[in-house]
Motif scaffolding. Structure first.
Motif, PDB file in Angstrom:
ATOM      1  N   LEU A 133       0.814  -1.181   0.254  1.00  9.89           N
ATOM      2  CA  LEU A 133       0.237   0.421   0.214  1.00  9.89           C
ATOM      3  C   LEU A 133       0.890   0.873   0.441  1.00  9.89           C
ATOM      4  CD1 LEU A 133      -2.418   1.745   0.243  1.00  9.89           C
ATOM      5  CD2 LEU A 133      -2.667   0.939   3.045  1.00  9.89           C
ATOM      6  N   THR A 134       1.856   1.360   0.873  1.00 11.92           N
ATOM      7  CA  THR A 134       3.137   2.626   0.916  1.00 11.92           C
ATOM      8  C   THR A 134       4.137   2.743  -0.523  1.00 11.92           C
ATOM      9  OG1 THR A 134       3.628   1.464   3.076  1.00 11.92           O
ATOM     10  CG2 THR A 134       5.225   3.022   2.040  1.00 11.92           C
ATOM     11  N   LYS A 135       3.577   1.160  -1.182  1.00 11.22           N
ATOM     12  CA  LYS A 135       4.856   1.350  -2.646  1.00 11.22           C
ATOM     13  C   LYS A 135       3.123   2.254  -3.220  1.00 11.22           C
ATOM     14  CE  LYS A 135       6.506  -1.088  -6.114  1.00 11.22           C
ATOM     15  NZ  LYS A 135       7.577  -1.482  -6.801  1.00 11.22           N
ATOM     16  N   LEU A 136       1.875   1.430  -3.350  1.00 10.21           N
ATOM     17  CA  LEU A 136       0.688   2.324  -4.649  1.00 10.21           C
ATOM     18  C   LEU A 136       0.686   3.521  -4.286  1.00 10.21           C
ATOM     19  CD1 LEU A 136      -1.073   1.929  -6.407  1.00 10.21           C
ATOM     20  CD2 LEU A 136      -2.536   1.216  -4.171  1.00 10.21           C
ATOM     21  N   ILE A 137       0.718   4.037  -3.197  1.00  4.91           N
ATOM     22  CA  ILE A 137       0.363   5.552  -2.874  1.00  4.91           C
ATOM     23  C   ILE A 137       1.479   6.670  -3.051  1.00  4.91           C
ATOM     24  CG2 ILE A 137       0.184   7.349  -0.776  1.00  4.91           C
ATOM     25  CD1 ILE A 137      -0.840   5.110   0.460  1.00  4.91           C
ATOM     26  N   ALA A 138       2.532   5.633  -3.566  1.00  6.25           N
ATOM     27  CA  ALA A 138       3.767   6.379  -3.797  1.00  6.25           C
ATOM     28  C   ALA A 138       3.907   6.425  -5.524  1.00  6.25           C
ATOM     29  CB  ALA A 138       5.517   5.482  -2.857  1.00  6.25           C
ATOM     30  N   THR A 139       3.254   4.921  -5.576  1.00  5.87           N
ATOM     31  CA  THR A 139       3.126   5.165  -7.364  1.00  5.87           C
ATOM     32  C   THR A 139       2.395   6.704  -7.652  1.00  5.87           C
ATOM     33  OG1 THR A 139       4.165   2.918  -7.087  1.00  5.87           O
ATOM     34  CG2 THR A 139       3.389   4.100  -9.191  1.00  5.87           C
ATOM     35  N   PHE A 140       1.245   6.063  -6.748  1.00  7.67           N
ATOM     36  CA  PHE A 140      -0.454   7.953  -7.298  1.00  7.67           C
ATOM     37  C   PHE A 140       0.968   8.786  -7.204  1.00  7.67           C
ATOM     38  CE2 PHE A 140      -3.807   4.503  -6.424  1.00  7.67           C
ATOM     39  CZ  PHE A 140      -4.449   4.607  -7.500  1.00  7.67           C
ATOM     40  N   LEU A 161       1.902   2.644 -11.625  1.00  9.27           N
ATOM     41  CA  LEU A 161       1.126   2.395 -11.486  1.00  9.27           C
ATOM     42  C   LEU A 161      -0.251   1.186 -10.688  1.00  9.27           C
ATOM     43  CD1 LEU A 161      -0.698   3.589  -8.788  1.00  9.27           C
ATOM     44  CD2 LEU A 161      -1.645   5.236 -11.304  1.00  9.27           C
ATOM     45  N   ALA A 162       0.241   0.974 -12.692  1.00  4.16           N
ATOM     46  CA  ALA A 162      -0.556  -0.297 -12.625  1.00  4.16           C
ATOM     47  C   ALA A 162      -0.210  -1.618 -11.805  1.00  4.16           C
ATOM     48  CB  ALA A 162      -0.683  -1.099 -14.380  1.00  4.16           C
ATOM     49  N   ASP A 163       0.952  -1.757 -11.558  1.00  5.59           N
ATOM     50  CA  ASP A 163       1.900  -2.834 -11.766  1.00  5.59           C
ATOM     51  C   ASP A 163       1.907  -2.615 -10.224  1.00  5.59           C
ATOM     52  OD1 ASP A 163       2.996  -4.024 -13.715  1.00  5.59           O
ATOM     53  OD2 ASP A 163       4.999  -2.532 -13.625  1.00  5.59           O
ATOM     54  N   ALA A 164       2.485  -1.925  -9.803  1.00  5.19           N
ATOM     55  CA  ALA A 164       1.800  -1.373  -8.139  1.00  5.19           C
ATOM     56  C   ALA A 164       0.525  -1.716  -7.648  1.00  5.19           C
ATOM     57  CB  ALA A 164       1.894  -0.180  -7.323  1.00  5.19           C
ATOM     58  N   PHE A 165      -0.720  -1.297  -8.086  1.00  2.83           N
ATOM     59  CA  PHE A 165      -1.851  -1.727  -7.954  1.00  2.83           C
ATOM     60  C   PHE A 165      -2.197  -3.051  -7.744  1.00  2.83           C
ATOM     61  CE2 PHE A 165      -6.118  -3.330  -9.329  1.00  2.83           C
ATOM     62  CZ  PHE A 165      -6.892  -2.987  -7.694  1.00  2.83           C
ATOM     63  N   GLU A 166      -1.392  -4.050  -8.849  1.00  3.33           N
ATOM     64  CA  GLU A 166      -1.358  -5.159  -8.626  1.00  3.33           C
ATOM     65  C   GLU A 166      -0.514  -5.837  -7.924  1.00  3.33           C
ATOM     66  OE1 GLU A 166      -0.798  -6.088 -12.776  1.00  3.33           O
ATOM     67  OE2 GLU A 166      -3.522  -6.324 -13.456  1.00  3.33           O
ATOM     68  N   ALA A 167      -0.169  -5.495  -7.733  1.00  2.92           N
ATOM     69  CA  ALA A 167       1.553  -5.777  -6.146  1.00  2.92           C
ATOM     70  C   ALA A 167       0.378  -5.785  -5.108  1.00  2.92           C
ATOM     71  CB  ALA A 167       2.162  -4.504  -6.493  1.00  2.92           C
ATOM     72  N   TYR A 168      -0.234  -4.441  -4.576  1.00  3.39           N
ATOM     73  CA  TYR A 168      -1.225  -4.409  -3.722  1.00  3.39           C
ATOM     74  C   TYR A 168      -2.059  -4.871  -3.153  1.00  3.39           C
ATOM     75  CZ  TYR A 168      -4.332  -2.259  -0.437  1.00  3.39           C
ATOM     76  OH  TYR A 168      -5.946  -2.318   0.800  1.00  3.39           O
ATOM     77  N   ASP A 169      -2.986  -5.471  -4.442  1.00  5.78           N
ATOM     78  CA  ASP A 169      -4.059  -7.041  -4.487  1.00  5.78           C
ATOM     79  C   ASP A 169      -3.767  -7.840  -4.169  1.00  5.78           C
ATOM     80  OD1 ASP A 169      -7.093  -5.892  -4.351  1.00  5.78           O
ATOM     81  OD2 ASP A 169      -7.381  -7.084  -6.815  1.00  5.78           O
ATOM     82  N   ARG A 211       7.502   9.902 -19.581  1.00  5.60           N
ATOM     83  CA  ARG A 211       7.109   9.360 -18.367  1.00  5.60           C
ATOM     84  C   ARG A 211       5.792   9.460 -17.659  1.00  5.60           C
ATOM     85  NH1 ARG A 211       9.062  13.771 -14.262  1.00  5.60           N
ATOM     86  NH2 ARG A 211       7.412  15.041 -15.400  1.00  5.60           N
ATOM     87  N   VAL A 212       4.903   9.650 -18.200  1.00  6.73           N
ATOM     88  CA  VAL A 212       3.623   9.238 -17.969  1.00  6.73           C
ATOM     89  C   VAL A 212       3.244   8.746 -18.315  1.00  6.73           C
ATOM     90  CG1 VAL A 212       1.625  10.190 -17.973  1.00  6.73           C
ATOM     91  CG2 VAL A 212       3.337  11.608 -18.253  1.00  6.73           C
ATOM     92  N   VAL A 213       3.716   7.227 -19.534  1.00  6.79           N
ATOM     93  CA  VAL A 213       3.448   6.341 -19.371  1.00  6.79           C
ATOM     94  C   VAL A 213       4.274   5.334 -19.293  1.00  6.79           C
ATOM     95  CG1 VAL A 213       3.558   4.522 -22.045  1.00  6.79           C
ATOM     96  CG2 VAL A 213       3.432   6.661 -22.027  1.00  6.79           C
TER      97      VAL A 213
END
Length: 107
Positions: free
Chosen positions: A9-16, A41-49, A33-35
């Motif tokens: 979750l911490t990593k996901l927030i930082a990635t957001f 962000l997609a990877d971090a979300f899937e890791a959190y989930d 940079r945006v891509v």
């Protein structure tokens, strides 16, 4: 080894935050940079989930949509078994909304 949901979750927030920063300084439609921030962000979300599911048997109500999930019109294509997708038009009843306004004790 089970991943730690708190660390994910911490990593996901930082990635957001990195995605927001990249998006706010975007240079053109295909800014690398945006891509990269989008993909991270997609990877971090899937890791959190995944970590949430492994640790607690829970998951978020969100999914990552891939370009392969989109049809030619740009509308998302989902399986009916993927979860709640809202009410169909015939299931929505305007009378329910009007009834709520007339319920005693509500203002």
């Amino acid at each position: 080894m089970t991943a730690d949901p708190r660390a994910a979750l911490t990593k996901l927030i930082a990635t957001f935050e990195r995605h927001l920063e990249a998006s706010s300084g975007r240079n053109g439609e295909d800014d690398p940079r945006v891509v990269a921030a989008y993909e991270d962000l997609a990877d971090a979300f899937e890791a959190y989930d995944d970590a949430l599911n492994e640790a607690y048997g829970e998951m978020t109500p969100l999914i990552v949509v891939d370009d392969a999930d989109l049809d030619d019109s740009g509308d998302e294509e989902y399986d009916d078994d993927e979860g709640y997708s809202g009410l169909d038009d015939e299931e929505y009843d305007d009378e329910d909304k009007a009834g709520d306004e007339q319920t005693p004790g509500r203002r």
